[in-house]
Write a protein that holds these residues in place. Structure first.
Motif, PDB file in Angstrom:
ATOM      1  N   THR A  10      -4.033 -51.765 -25.145  1.00  0.00           N
ATOM      2  CA  THR A  10      -5.138 -51.071 -25.784  1.00  0.00           C
ATOM      3  C   THR A  10      -6.202 -52.066 -26.235  1.00  0.00           C
ATOM      4  O   THR A  10      -5.921 -53.257 -26.377  1.00  0.00           O
ATOM      5  CB  THR A  10      -4.645 -50.266 -27.014  1.00  0.00           C
ATOM      6  OG1 THR A  10      -5.741 -49.515 -27.546  1.00  0.00           O
ATOM      7  CG2 THR A  10      -4.094 -51.183 -28.102  1.00  0.00           C
ATOM      8  N   THR A  11      -7.380 -51.551 -26.457  1.00  0.00           N
ATOM      9  CA  THR A  11      -8.451 -52.326 -27.090  1.00  0.00           C
ATOM     10  C   THR A  11      -8.742 -51.755 -28.475  1.00  0.00           C
ATOM     11  O   THR A  11      -9.693 -52.170 -29.126  1.00  0.00           O
ATOM     12  CB  THR A  11      -9.741 -52.296 -26.242  1.00  0.00           C
ATOM     13  OG1 THR A  11     -10.145 -50.931 -26.052  1.00  0.00           O
ATOM     14  CG2 THR A  11      -9.527 -52.968 -24.888  1.00  0.00           C
ATOM     15  N   HIS A  13      -8.730 -51.614 -32.086  1.00  0.00           N
ATOM     16  CA  HIS A  13      -8.557 -52.639 -33.112  1.00  0.00           C
ATOM     17  C   HIS A  13      -7.497 -52.236 -34.151  1.00  0.00           C
ATOM     18  O   HIS A  13      -6.671 -53.052 -34.547  1.00  0.00           O
ATOM     19  CB  HIS A  13      -9.902 -52.918 -33.786  1.00  0.00           C
ATOM     20  CG  HIS A  13      -9.889 -54.113 -34.683  1.00  0.00           C
ATOM     21  ND1 HIS A  13      -9.778 -55.399 -34.206  1.00  0.00           N
ATOM     22  CD2 HIS A  13      -9.945 -54.207 -36.034  1.00  0.00           C
ATOM     23  CE1 HIS A  13      -9.784 -56.238 -35.215  1.00  0.00           C
ATOM     24  NE2 HIS A  13      -9.880 -55.544 -36.339  1.00  0.00           N
ATOM     25  N   THR A  30      -3.890 -61.107 -23.213  1.00  0.00           N
ATOM     26  CA  THR A  30      -5.203 -60.532 -22.956  1.00  0.00           C
ATOM     27  C   THR A  30      -5.433 -60.515 -21.449  1.00  0.00           C
ATOM     28  O   THR A  30      -5.174 -61.509 -20.759  1.00  0.00           O
ATOM     29  CB  THR A  30      -6.316 -61.318 -23.695  1.00  0.00           C
ATOM     30  OG1 THR A  30      -7.573 -60.709 -23.417  1.00  0.00           O
ATOM     31  CG2 THR A  30      -6.369 -62.776 -23.300  1.00  0.00           C
TER      32      THR A  30
END
Length: 172
Positions: A10-11, A13, A30
């Motif tokens: 996921t991105t 945060h 990443t």
């Protein structure tokens, strides 16, 4: 690392913060090739290149050092993520005759990933990946680093007992 890491990635945060809080010893990876690439070189060559780049006043982004004798230069991506039909695959960073990965410069781009420091390398021997220059440094164009990195890799290859397999391409 979860065996389902590709579907869990996921991105978001907030989710990343929750994972870090609940699993403080977990490694994070990443994916490269969308926002950033990583130029991965032998540690000795990377240290020499980093000194030369900084002494020359060339902007260098985040840099990590790994206990498996590699140095990672985080850069802007060379690919064009907005155009899915045009991108630079990691498979280009190998011997064209055999497709074997070479131990010199590796360009992690679309289709690859790297550990995010601080991280532990697989195994029980305490090896790790750590920042030399942290993520507070802005990403730079990989082409601004490439000449110095390839030159340092060629010099490194010449110093190795079997320099023909130590790096590719070399200056010979």
């Amino acid at each position: 690392m979860s065996f389902a890491w590709q579907t869990q990635s996921t991105t978001d945060h907030g989710q990343i913060e929750r994972w870090a809080r609940h699993q403080p010893q977990a490694n994070f990876i990443t994916a490269t090739g969308m926002v950033h690439d990583v130029l991965d070189v032998p540690l000795a060559a990377g240290r020499q290149a980093l000194t030369r780049l900084l002494d020359a006043g060339i902007e260098v982004g985040p840099v990590a050092e790994s206990d498996d004798d590699r140095m990672l230069f985080f850069t802007l991506t060379r690919g064009t993520p907005e155009d899915e039909d045009e991108w630079w695959p990691c498979e280009l960073d190998c011997h064209p005759e055999t497709m074997d990965e070479h131990p010199g410069l590796r360009w992690h781009c679309r289709g690859s990933y790297v550990l995010v420091p601080p991280a532990r390398l697989p195994g029980d021997d305490g090896r790790s990946v750590r920042w030399v220059r942290g993520p507070e440094h802005p990403l730079t164009d990989p082409l601004s680093l490439l000449e110095v990195l390839t030159d340092s890799c060629a010099r490194y290859a010449e110093e190795q007992p079997d320099h023909t397999s130590a790096a590719w391409p070399s200056r010979h």
